[in-house]
Design an enzyme around this catalytic site. Structure first.
Site, PDB file in Angstrom:
ATOM      1  N   TRP A   1     -11.229 -15.023  71.092  1.00 57.22           N
ATOM      2  CA  TRP A   1     -10.741 -14.656  69.768  1.00 57.22           C
ATOM      3  C   TRP A   1     -10.890 -13.176  69.447  1.00 57.22           C
ATOM      4  CZ3 TRP A   1      -7.604 -18.072  67.879  1.00 57.22           C
ATOM      5  CH2 TRP A   1      -7.840 -19.426  68.091  1.00 57.22           C
TER       6      TRP A   1
ATOM      7  N   TYR B   1     -16.943 -15.955  73.500  1.00 60.04           N
ATOM      8  CA  TYR B   1     -16.216 -17.118  73.002  1.00 60.04           C
ATOM      9  C   TYR B   1     -14.853 -16.690  72.441  1.00 60.04           C
ATOM     10  CZ  TYR B   1     -15.037 -21.474  70.733  1.00 60.04           C
ATOM     11  OH  TYR B   1     -14.380 -22.622  70.347  1.00 60.04           O
TER      12      TYR B   1
END
Length: 763
Positions: free
Chosen positions: A116, A114
């Protein structure tokens, strides 16, 4: 003696001071000319060699001894690991991938990255993992995001997919607002700390300065439960509102426009469909409840006279209605967005300079800078042969209910039987809700694999943990949407311990599985290739060759300063420039949504009450907000994040009246409970919150080491939040608020163990 170079994180470009021998990073600091640098920049150097750093491949001993399979002790704080060399770790993982593919098929692999993990365009964790899994036959994927999950599903039904992109890429800039906008109504505030963050990072932080300039000529009204939800320098008018009632206030604002003849009927007739259905709902013809300001006052606490006055002011000049991402991260949160589009539609200013509806100010640092995004270099992911997917916020449902289905966007999704989860570049024990349920779900898979920098809570649940090089330990390039420069990210130091680039990890795994991941190139050659492929595009004609780019530390990006915001052409001529909705117009009533027949979604915006039942012990509404001194959970162990702690834990902020009623004062330790779980937090009192409202930042590292006291003794707010979809339509995260009780805690104070590596064992 030291030397200085540049690097980038999602919170901006910064300077890296390196020891003369090149072995250590002495300091990371913002550029002196950054007008609003993020405090988290100072944490990067400390995180590089923190004791929590993963320095060698490690395998959970029970998995190593017993083999793959469900394990109720997975994630136990005292579960030991065995450090192994790279060849053994990669052989074990390759064998397990081979087994799962042969026995269950590639759809049994969930690629759980996910994003980041790094601002780099090449060493982008999600792209690298997905490319690897595609090279070996595919994987079950996730779609959408935690930030805007409900909006990403809803808005295409209202304004079309192309309209959705216009809304994101070409909103009114702060300059447009300063020139044209009389009134900016910000539902959810305009939080300063959120403007520090941009996927890919920005060369300098300019959004705050631009907002301050706009405030000199534009009146700003912040509709929020928090008075400090907007920059002090904006001198915003505060309208305090009970959490979760924005939809009611927006419907009452629209009701006022209709009742007082202030709606733009000509715009509604030519540019929208469904206004009559909305009017009937506002008058109470469909449910017997008229959506008057008095009705909204009883729900929201906003006085009816304030609602009427705000509607009249909005209709008397150029008005921009903004909704932050946080409002749709709640049960039925998409209704606030739907109601805001409806209010803006009835005002009739969509497509006018500085007017209409927007969705992102106060949520992301690139929003409103006035520069349209340009294509940036990317690492190709290949094609995924597996068609299965889930909305990203439904991972626990996927793992607990394999073989079942869930409703989504008018249809149903099959949930594959997941046997192996491979996670990279993120920490679901920050992003996800109801962490006890997530932890339970992870005990049921055969194998959990994590690439990580630090022993995060996710890593401490994994069976195989592979140490990844950080952004300071590899070469890359970076830029964010609307940025001024594409920048180099040269390696500052050698990787700590046995950490390796993820590119190397996947290449080695692919070789063991007879797959071609690297296509004969090493990471430096790939870095040059994605740059040169980008440079050859017709819209990047002035970019220099890679060698010059690398020598100079970057190259300017094309600056397409847009004069007009979204929907300008549509407004000028909706026949010649229709939206890509079924009607070609803004759908204030969507026949498509109505036709889905869902019990929690209608064809138009509706009010759905989610208040706690009378007599509930959970008498406070807790707002779960993004942190100010870290990005999500990143570097929670470092000094900037530690500087915000109270009593050694993540703080909970309370109104003084609520604190006094519970015998609490600043610095006390409190136990916070919800129907889902409990945590310990330090107490801070503040009159910037409405009575009845509390606030905590997300991202404290999950610490379940003292379950006799609380589910998390370090203050991870997601032990409290509900893991339910926003609705059957959107299935997005509902973690922005939760009902809680808060009480003084005077018992045993356990030590924080979240930042310690797990115990190591021999075989």
């Amino acid at each position: 003696m030291t030397r200085t170079q540049e690097s980038t994180a999602h919170w901006g470009t910064f300077q890296v001071e390196i020891s003369d021998d090149g072995r250590a990073v002495v300091e990371t600091r913002p550029y002196p000319d950054d007008p609003d640098a993020a405090p988290a920049i100072a944490a990067v150097a400390e995180g590089l060699r923190h004791p929590s750093r993963v320095t060698r491949p490690a395998v959970r001993r029970r998995w190593l001894e017993r083999g793959p399979g469900p394990d109720p002790l997975r994630g136990s704080p005292d579960d030991p690991y065995v450090e192994v060399d790279w060849d053994e770790a990669l052989d074990l993982l390759a064998d397990e991938l081979r087994r799962v593919r042969a026995a269950h098929g590639n759809r049994a692999i969930f690629g759980g990255s996910y994003g980041w993990g790094s601002a780099g365009r090449f060493h982008h964790a999600q792209s690298q993992l997905h490319r690897f899994l595609n090279s070996i036959g595919g994987y079950t994927r996730s779609i959408n995001d935690y930030s805007r999950g409900a909006s990403l599903v809803l808005l295409p039904h209202l304004i079309g997919p192309i309209g959705m992109r216009e809304l994101r890429n070409r909103p009114p800039s702060w300059g447009h607002i300063a020139e044209h906008t009389d009134l900016l109504i910000a539902f959810g505030g305009l939080r300063r700390s959120n403007t520090w963050v941009v996927p890919g990072g920005h060369d300098r932080h300019v959004g705050t300065r631009l907002a301050r300039d706009a405030a000199a000529s534009t009146r700003i009204v912040s509709v929020s439960a928090q008075r400090d939800d907007t920059l002090t320098e904006l001198d915003a008018e505060w309208v305090g509102i009970r959490p979760g009632t924005d939809t009611a206030v927006l419907l009452a604002l629209t009701h006022t426009l209709v009742a007082e003849g202030l709606a733009d009927d000509a715009f509604l007739a030519t540019h929208t469909v469904g206004a009559d259905r909305v009017r009937a709902y506002l008058r109470g013809e469909t449910d017997g409840v008229e959506k008057t300001p008095e009705w909204a006052e009883a729900l929201s606490g906003v006085p009816a006279r304030t609602i009427r006055d705000l509607a009249r002011r909005a209709a008397s000049g150029r008005t921009l209605v903004n909704v932050t991402y946080s409002l749709q991260r709640a049960e039925h949160g998409e209704q606030a967005v739907f109601a805001a589009v409806t209010f803006a539609g009835f005002l009739g200013q969509i497509g006018l300079p500085g007017g209409g509806f927007t969705h992102g100010y106060g949520s992301m640092g690139d929003y409103g800078v006035g520069v349209a995004p340009v294509p940036l270099p990317t690492f190709p992911q290949g094609r995924n042969p597996v068609t299965d997917f889930i909305p990203c916020a439904r991972i626990t449902d996927l793992l607990l209910h394999g073989g079942e289905t869930i409703p989504y966007d008018g249809g149903t999704l099959d949930l594959p039987d997941i046997r192996l989860v491979y996670w990279a570049g993120g920490n679901p024990f920050h992003h996800h809700q109801d962490l006890r349920r997530l932890s339970e779900a992870l005990t049921g898979v055969d194998t959990l694999v994590v690439n990580e920098f630090h022993w995060t809570p996710t890593a401490r649940h994994a069976d195989i943990v592979l140490p990844a090089a950080t952004g300071l330990e590899r070469d890359d390039l970076a830029a964010g949407a609307g940025d001024t420069r594409l920048r180099t990210m040269p390696r500052a130091v050698e990787p700590v311990g046995d950490a390796r680039e993820e590119f190397w990890i996947y290449d080695q795994l692919a070789r063991r599985l007879d797959a071609d991941y690297a296509e004969g190139r090493d990471s430096r050659e790939w870095l040059e290739k994605i740059y040169e492929d980008w440079r050859e595009r017709p819209d990047t004609p002035d970019a220099p060759p890679f060698a010059d780019f690398w020598r100079d530390g970057g190259t300017p990006l094309p600056q397409h300063h847009y004069r007009d915001g979204a929907f300008t052409d549509f407004r000028a001529d909706p026949v010649a420039h229709p939206l890509d909705t079924p009607s070609g117009r803004i759908e204030l009533f969507s026949a498509t949504l109505d036709g889905f027949g869902l019990d929690d979604t209608a064809g138009h915006a509706v009010w759905i009450d989610t208040a706690e039942a009378a007599g509930s012990p959970y008498d406070l509404q807790l707002l779960c907000t993004q942190p100010s001194h870290r990005l999500h959970s990143q570097l929670d162990m470092a000094a900037p994040s530690r500087s915000t702690k109270v009593a050694g834990r993540e703080p909970v902020r309370l109104h003084p009246e609520d604190a006094a009623a519970r015998g609490l004062t600043d610095g006390d330790l409190a136990i916070v409970r919800s129907a889902q779980g409990s945590l310990l937090a330090g107490v801070v009192t503040t009159d910037t919150l409405l009575p009845g409202v509390a606030r905590m930042h997300t991202g404290a590292w999950y610490d379940p080491s003292a379950p006799r006291i609380a589910d998390c003794i370090n203050g991870n707010v997601n032990v409290l939040t509900k893991d339910i979809g926003t609705s059957h339509l959107t299935q997005a995260s509902s973690g922005a608020r939760v009902a809680v009780s808060i009480a003084r805690y005077d018992g045993e104070v356990p030590p924080i163990r979240a930042y310690e590596p797990p115990p190591l064992a021999t075989r």
